[in-house]
Write a protein that holds these residues in place. Structure first.
Motif, PDB file in Angstrom:
ATOM      1  N   PRO A  17       0.805  -1.228   0.000  1.00 21.78           N
ATOM      2  CA  PRO A  17       0.000   0.000   0.000  1.00 21.78           C
ATOM      3  C   PRO A  17       0.836   1.276   0.000  1.00 21.78           C
ATOM      4  O   PRO A  17       0.422   2.284  -0.569  1.00 21.78           O
ATOM      5  CB  PRO A  17      -0.822  -0.128   1.293  1.00 21.78           C
ATOM      6  CG  PRO A  17      -0.937  -1.594   1.511  1.00 21.78           C
ATOM      7  CD  PRO A  17       0.389  -2.162   1.069  1.00 21.78           C
ATOM      8  N   PHE A  18       1.999   1.246   0.626  1.00 19.70           N
ATOM      9  CA  PHE A  18       2.822   2.446   0.663  1.00 19.70           C
ATOM     10  C   PHE A  18       3.256   2.836  -0.744  1.00 19.70           C
ATOM     11  O   PHE A  18       3.184   4.005  -1.132  1.00 19.70           O
ATOM     12  CB  PHE A  18       4.050   2.236   1.543  1.00 19.70           C
ATOM     13  CG  PHE A  18       4.797   3.518   1.845  1.00 19.70           C
ATOM     14  CD1 PHE A  18       4.579   4.191   3.032  1.00 19.70           C
ATOM     15  CD2 PHE A  18       5.704   4.046   0.937  1.00 19.70           C
ATOM     16  CE1 PHE A  18       5.243   5.383   3.311  1.00 19.70           C
ATOM     17  CE2 PHE A  18       6.371   5.235   1.208  1.00 19.70           C
ATOM     18  CZ  PHE A  18       6.141   5.897   2.399  1.00 19.70           C
ATOM     19  N   LEU A  19       3.703   1.854  -1.520  1.00 21.97           N
ATOM     20  CA  LEU A  19       4.102   2.126  -2.901  1.00 21.97           C
ATOM     21  C   LEU A  19       2.892   2.525  -3.734  1.00 21.97           C
ATOM     22  O   LEU A  19       2.961   3.447  -4.547  1.00 21.97           O
ATOM     23  CB  LEU A  19       4.773   0.893  -3.501  1.00 21.97           C
ATOM     24  CG  LEU A  19       5.234   1.020  -4.962  1.00 21.97           C
ATOM     25  CD1 LEU A  19       6.246   2.148  -5.101  1.00 21.97           C
ATOM     26  CD2 LEU A  19       5.806  -0.293  -5.459  1.00 21.97           C
ATOM     27  N   GLU A  20       1.794   1.862  -3.525  1.00 23.71           N
ATOM     28  CA  GLU A  20       0.572   2.137  -4.278  1.00 23.71           C
ATOM     29  C   GLU A  20       0.108   3.579  -4.096  1.00 23.71           C
ATOM     30  O   GLU A  20      -0.354   4.220  -5.050  1.00 23.71           O
ATOM     31  CB  GLU A  20      -0.536   1.180  -3.841  1.00 23.71           C
ATOM     32  CG  GLU A  20      -1.857   1.399  -4.555  1.00 23.71           C
ATOM     33  CD  GLU A  20      -2.959   0.489  -4.028  1.00 23.71           C
ATOM     34  OE1 GLU A  20      -4.111   0.652  -4.459  1.00 23.71           O
ATOM     35  OE2 GLU A  20      -2.648  -0.380  -3.170  1.00 23.71           O
ATOM     36  N   HIS A  21       0.257   4.098  -2.893  1.00 25.65           N
ATOM     37  CA  HIS A  21      -0.255   5.436  -2.587  1.00 25.65           C
ATOM     38  C   HIS A  21       0.850   6.476  -2.439  1.00 25.65           C
ATOM     39  O   HIS A  21       0.599   7.564  -1.923  1.00 25.65           O
ATOM     40  CB  HIS A  21      -1.077   5.384  -1.297  1.00 25.65           C
ATOM     41  CG  HIS A  21      -2.241   4.454  -1.349  1.00 25.65           C
ATOM     42  ND1 HIS A  21      -3.281   4.600  -2.251  1.00 25.65           N
ATOM     43  CD2 HIS A  21      -2.529   3.336  -0.626  1.00 25.65           C
ATOM     44  CE1 HIS A  21      -4.159   3.639  -2.080  1.00 25.65           C
ATOM     45  NE2 HIS A  21      -3.730   2.854  -1.102  1.00 25.65           N
TER      46      HIS A  21
ATOM     47  N   ALA B  71      -6.959  -1.893   9.014  1.00 24.67           N
ATOM     48  CA  ALA B  71      -8.117  -2.206   8.173  1.00 24.67           C
ATOM     49  C   ALA B  71      -8.137  -1.378   6.894  1.00 24.67           C
ATOM     50  O   ALA B  71      -8.552  -1.862   5.837  1.00 24.67           O
ATOM     51  CB  ALA B  71      -9.411  -1.979   8.966  1.00 24.67           C
ATOM     52  N   HIS B  72      -7.685  -0.124   6.983  1.00 19.25           N
ATOM     53  CA  HIS B  72      -7.718   0.771   5.829  1.00 19.25           C
ATOM     54  C   HIS B  72      -6.338   1.412   5.651  1.00 19.25           C
ATOM     55  O   HIS B  72      -6.073   2.508   6.173  1.00 19.25           O
ATOM     56  CB  HIS B  72      -8.780   1.851   6.016  1.00 19.25           C
ATOM     57  CG  HIS B  72     -10.153   1.299   6.267  1.00 19.25           C
ATOM     58  ND1 HIS B  72     -10.901   0.688   5.278  1.00 19.25           N
ATOM     59  CD2 HIS B  72     -10.900   1.254   7.399  1.00 19.25           C
ATOM     60  CE1 HIS B  72     -12.068   0.294   5.788  1.00 19.25           C
ATOM     61  NE2 HIS B  72     -12.080   0.621   7.070  1.00 19.25           N
ATOM     62  N   PRO B  73      -5.448   0.738   4.930  1.00 17.78           N
ATOM     63  CA  PRO B  73      -4.064   1.212   4.789  1.00 17.78           C
ATOM     64  C   PRO B  73      -3.953   2.630   4.236  1.00 17.78           C
ATOM     65  O   PRO B  73      -3.141   3.426   4.722  1.00 17.78           O
ATOM     66  CB  PRO B  73      -3.446   0.190   3.826  1.00 17.78           C
ATOM     67  CG  PRO B  73      -4.249  -1.054   4.034  1.00 17.78           C
ATOM     68  CD  PRO B  73      -5.649  -0.571   4.273  1.00 17.78           C
ATOM     69  N   LYS B  74      -4.746   2.981   3.236  1.00 17.36           N
ATOM     70  CA  LYS B  74      -4.650   4.315   2.633  1.00 17.36           C
ATOM     71  C   LYS B  74      -4.938   5.393   3.679  1.00 17.36           C
ATOM     72  O   LYS B  74      -4.176   6.365   3.817  1.00 17.36           O
ATOM     73  CB  LYS B  74      -5.631   4.442   1.470  1.00 17.36           C
ATOM     74  CG  LYS B  74      -5.646   5.816   0.822  1.00 17.36           C
ATOM     75  CD  LYS B  74      -6.666   5.865  -0.312  1.00 17.36           C
ATOM     76  CE  LYS B  74      -6.774   7.260  -0.906  1.00 17.36           C
ATOM     77  NZ  LYS B  74      -7.792   7.319  -2.001  1.00 17.36           N
ATOM     78  N   ALA B  75      -6.021   5.238   4.416  1.00 14.50           N
ATOM     79  CA  ALA B  75      -6.385   6.212   5.447  1.00 14.50           C
ATOM     80  C   ALA B  75      -5.302   6.261   6.528  1.00 14.50           C
ATOM     81  O   ALA B  75      -4.951   7.340   7.028  1.00 14.50           O
ATOM     82  CB  ALA B  75      -7.729   5.861   6.054  1.00 14.50           C
ATOM     83  N   TYR B  76      -4.793   5.102   6.899  1.00  5.69           N
ATOM     84  CA  TYR B  76      -3.751   5.030   7.926  1.00  5.69           C
ATOM     85  C   TYR B  76      -2.501   5.785   7.471  1.00  5.69           C
ATOM     86  O   TYR B  76      -1.912   6.566   8.240  1.00  5.69           O
ATOM     87  CB  TYR B  76      -3.408   3.567   8.202  1.00  5.69           C
ATOM     88  CG  TYR B  76      -2.251   3.370   9.156  1.00  5.69           C
ATOM     89  CD1 TYR B  76      -2.459   3.304  10.536  1.00  5.69           C
ATOM     90  CD2 TYR B  76      -0.947   3.252   8.675  1.00  5.69           C
ATOM     91  CE1 TYR B  76      -1.393   3.127  11.408  1.00  5.69           C
ATOM     92  CE2 TYR B  76       0.120   3.075   9.537  1.00  5.69           C
ATOM     93  CZ  TYR B  76      -0.104   3.019  10.906  1.00  5.69           C
ATOM     94  OH  TYR B  76       0.954   2.854  11.760  1.00  5.69           O
TER      95      TYR B  76
END
Length: 296
Positions: free
Chosen positions: A10-14, A52-57
């Motif tokens: 998720p870190f790379l994705e966002h 639960a929600h990597p982007k928000a985190y």
């Protein structure tokens, strides 16, 4: 910053979103990259199964890290030599085509955001730019929702009252940019003065390292003579001006031996340059090298 990780992390994705968040918060490429490095370290130490929600985190993490850094940076900026301007960033043409997106990364907007408190800036960006609810912002910043609503209203009103009004006509901006570069390259004082609004103001950021005016300059004659004087100095010999998309708007990039040395951004009002910003501090030009992958 180079981070090795799986494609689906998720870190790379966002990452582009996270950089855009940090950059809008801090106004500098270097600080934004440092925040992303810190955020990655925190993420790597987190049990991902509990998120639960990597982007928000991740956005929450970057926002709070930026908030902490901005709070510390304000004291440094108060003692800065001359006007403090945000670091310019090259952006892709598709960002310039999206008027709303371009406005959120424009130099003019970043200058206005500097007048907010760190918390106001965070709330404004999360609410108005990224569309988070008051409840989500309250959770992210660990503040009561009622307090966040008040801060959001105050910050929005503040920004609206100080946001410059300028033309968004792409053809007009292209024409004025070309004429500006020709006047500067040719040392044509009259041509340059004719491009400037009667109440034009010019801010130059040299950080005490490169020749720059310590105070804002006012009026076509004063501004034009100062710019041409700087460009005529021996230290400016061999410069080339090219049009470039800078912070979502067409501006002018000065290069020396192929390397970025200065960036001109401006607000266009009734076909004339109203607010002109000249970023020449060498420590604040990193975003002119890295290109279009930084913002999204």
């Amino acid at each position: 910053m180079v981070i090795a990780m799986a494609d689906q992390d998720p870190f790379l994705e966002h990452r582009r979103l996270l950089f855009a968040t940090a950059y809008r918060m801090l106004g500098t490429v270097t600080d934004a990259e440092d925040v992303l490095q810190d955020a990655w370290l925190k993420w790597s130490e987190t049990d991902h199964a509990t998120v639960a929600h990597p982007k928000a985190y991740l956005v929450r993490t970057v926002t709070n890290l930026s908030l902490n850094r901005l709070t510390c940076a304000r004291a440094t900026r108060e003692s800065y030599v001359g006007p403090w301007l945000p670091e310019p960033v090259l952006t892709s043409p598709d960002i310039a085509e999206d008027t709303e997106l371009a406005d959120t990364v424009s130099t003019a907007m970043l200058v206005v955001l500097e007048t907010l408190t760190p918390v106001e800036r965070a709330v404004f960006l999360l609410r108005e730019v990224f569309g988070y609810s008051h409840a989500e912002i309250a959770e992210a910043l660990d503040r009561p929702e009622a307090s966040v609503r008040q801060i959001a209203r105050r910050a929005k009103s503040h920004v609206q009252s100080r946001r410059p009004r300028f033309d968004t006509d792409k053809a007009a901006r292209t024409q004025v940019t070309a004429r500006f570069m020709a006047a500067c390259a040719g040392g044509d004082l009259n041509a340059l003065m004719n491009l400037l609004a009667p109440d034009v103001t010019c801010w130059s950021d040299g950080g005490g390292v490169i020749t720059a005016a310590r105070r804002p300059l006012h009026g076509p004659d004063h501004v034009a003579r100062w710019i041409l004087g700087v460009l005529a100095k021996p230290s400016s010999a061999g410069f080339e001006l090219t049009a470039a998309d800078i912070n979502g708007e067409l501006g002018a990039l000065a290069t020396f031996a192929g390397n970025p040395g200065a960036a001109f951004t401006f607000d266009l009002v009734d076909g004339h340059i109203q607010n002109l910003r000249f970023q020449v501090n060498p420590s604040k030009l990193a975003g002119l090298y890295q290109g279009t992958e930084l913002l999204g």
